[in-house]
Write a protein that holds these residues in place. Structure first.
Motif, PDB file in Angstrom:
ATOM      1  N   VAL A 199      69.595 -17.533 126.797  1.00 31.07           N
ATOM      2  CA  VAL A 199      69.549 -18.771 127.569  1.00 31.07           C
ATOM      3  C   VAL A 199      68.117 -18.920 128.069  1.00 31.07           C
ATOM      4  O   VAL A 199      67.531 -17.965 128.598  1.00 31.07           O
ATOM      5  CB  VAL A 199      70.525 -18.731 128.759  1.00 31.07           C
ATOM      6  N   ILE A 257      76.652 -16.506 122.206  1.00 30.92           N
ATOM      7  CA  ILE A 257      75.365 -16.879 122.786  1.00 30.92           C
ATOM      8  C   ILE A 257      74.506 -15.631 122.887  1.00 30.92           C
ATOM      9  O   ILE A 257      74.979 -14.585 123.348  1.00 30.92           O
ATOM     10  CB  ILE A 257      75.553 -17.508 124.186  1.00 30.92           C
ATOM     11  N   VAL A 275      69.783 -23.203 124.748  1.00 33.23           N
ATOM     12  CA  VAL A 275      70.761 -22.164 124.465  1.00 33.23           C
ATOM     13  C   VAL A 275      70.554 -21.705 123.024  1.00 33.23           C
ATOM     14  O   VAL A 275      70.443 -22.542 122.120  1.00 33.23           O
ATOM     15  CB  VAL A 275      72.206 -22.675 124.629  1.00 33.23           C
TER      16      VAL A 275
END
Length: 293
Positions: free
Chosen positions: A183, A180, A247
Motif C-alpha cells: 500500500v 495485496i 494499491v
C-alpha cells in the motif's frame, strides 16, 4: 492479530459516490464484487475479498440523514468519511485498516500517544455471499489520526463475529488477483508520518527504512510526491499531510490480466512486471497489478 504484536493489514476503505459506479468499474477491472452491505449508520459498501484475507471496501453514503445523525452522535467512522469527502471529494482512498484482537487495547495506546481520533465504535451488519446465504458480521473499531489531519487515517478492526459463509466464489477474480502486497501513501514530509504509522501498526521500533513499514502481510510505504511519480509514472500533487494513493496487488499471469483489461477498454500502462491503472470513478486509488512468481 494481537494488540501486543505488529498489526497486519485487514482492509482498505475507498470512498465512492455510487456503489453502482464502483461495482461497474471493479467488474471491468476483473474483480468479483460482493453484494452490498448496509451499515446501521447510513453508509454502505460492496467489498472485494481476496484469498490472503484482506479486502477492499468501496464505501458510499446510502442514507444521508442517518449519516448526519451518526456524525452528531460522535460516530468516528462516519465523521471521518464525511471529513474526507469535504476535503477530497467523493472518490478516493481514505483509510488503511489494521487487524487486531483487542480494539480497546489499541484505543488506549492511541490515547496515550496523543493520536486517538475519537471513541471506539462497535456495530454489526448482515453479510451475504454469492449464493444468497446470510450471516451477521460484528466489529469493534479504534481510530488513530494526526491532529488536524483531514485526508487519511488509520484504524484497528477487531472482528467480534466472523460470518460463517463461503467466500470462495468471491475470491476467484478473473484478473488473477489473490492478495495485496503493498500500500502506497504520499506526503510532503514523509518522515513526519512515521510516528503516526508506528503507533497505528503497533511497531514502536520501526525505523521505516526507505519509508517502508513491514507489516505481517503487506508493506506500507510512504513516499514524497516526486518519488511516487518516478516509481509509477503518475503525477501527484504535494500533499501537506498523509494521503493514501495506490494499491499493489499480486497476480499470477500479467499477460492474462493485461488482455482482460484491454478487452474491457481499461486504459493501462505496462512497466516490467507491473500493470498500472490510474484512478477513475469507482476506483479511488491507483491500482498496480504485479506478477509474482
Amino acid at each position: 492479530m494481537t494488540s501486543s504484536g505488529i498489526h497486519p493489514l485487514d482492509h482498505l476503505v475507498l470512498p465512492t459516490q455510487s456503489l453502482d459506479a464502483a461495482r461497474a468499474r471493479l467488474n471491468a477491472l476483473g474483480f468479483v464484487v460482493a453484494p452490498a452491505g448496509i451499515h446501521p449508520f447510513g453508509t454502505e459498501n460492496c467489498c472485494v475479498f481476496f484469498a490472503d484475507g484482506t479486502y477492499l471496501e468501496p464505501l458510499a453514503i446510502g442514507d444521508r440523514q442517518a449519516a448526519a445523525r451518526a456524525c452528531a452522535e460522535g460516530n468516528v467512522f462516519v465523521a471521518r468519511d464525511c471529513l474526507y469527502r469535504e476535503s477530497r471529494g467523493d472518490e478516493g482512498f481514505s483509510a488503511v485498516v489494521l487487524g487486531t484482537d483487542n480494539a480497546d487495547g489499541d484505543h488506549e495506546r492511541y490515547v496515550e500517544a496523543g493520536l486517538s481520533a475519537g471513541d471506539t465504535l462497535s456495530f454489526s451488519r448482515t453479510f451475504t455471499d454469492t449464493a444468497g446465504k446470510s450471516d451477521t458480521a460484528s466489529f469493534k473499531l479504534a481510530f488513530v489520526a494526526a491532529y488536524g489531519q483531514t485526508d487519511a487515517f488509520l484504524f484497528a478492526c477487531q472482528r467480534i463475529n466472523a460470518p460463517k459463509v463461503d467466500r470462495a466464489a468471491l475470491q476467484a477474480h478473473p484478473n488473477g488477483v489473490d492478495g495485496i502486497v503493498e500500500v502506497i501513501a504520499i506526503s510532503g514530509a514523509p518522515a513526519e508520518q512515521h510516528r503516526l504509522i508506528s503507533v497505528a501498526v503497533n511497531d514502536p521500533s520501526a525505523d521505516a527504512q526507505g519509508g517502508a513499514f513491514h507489516l505481517p502481510n503487506v508493506v506500507l510505504t510512504v513516499l514524497d510526491a516526486a518519488s511516487f511519480t518516478a516509481r509509477f509514472g503518475i503525477p501527484a500533487g504535494v500533499p501537506s499531510e498523509l494521503r493514501f494513493a495506490a494499491v499493489i496487488f499480486s497476480i499470477r499471469d500479467i499477460g492474462a490480466a493485461a488482455s482482460l483489461l484491454a478487452a474491457n477498454a481499461i486504459q493501462h500502462d505496462m512497466s516490467g512486471n507491473d500493470i498500472i491503472v490510474r484512478p477513475a470513478s469507482g476506483q479511488g486509488a491507483a491500482f498496480i497489478f504485479r506478477e509474482i512468481q
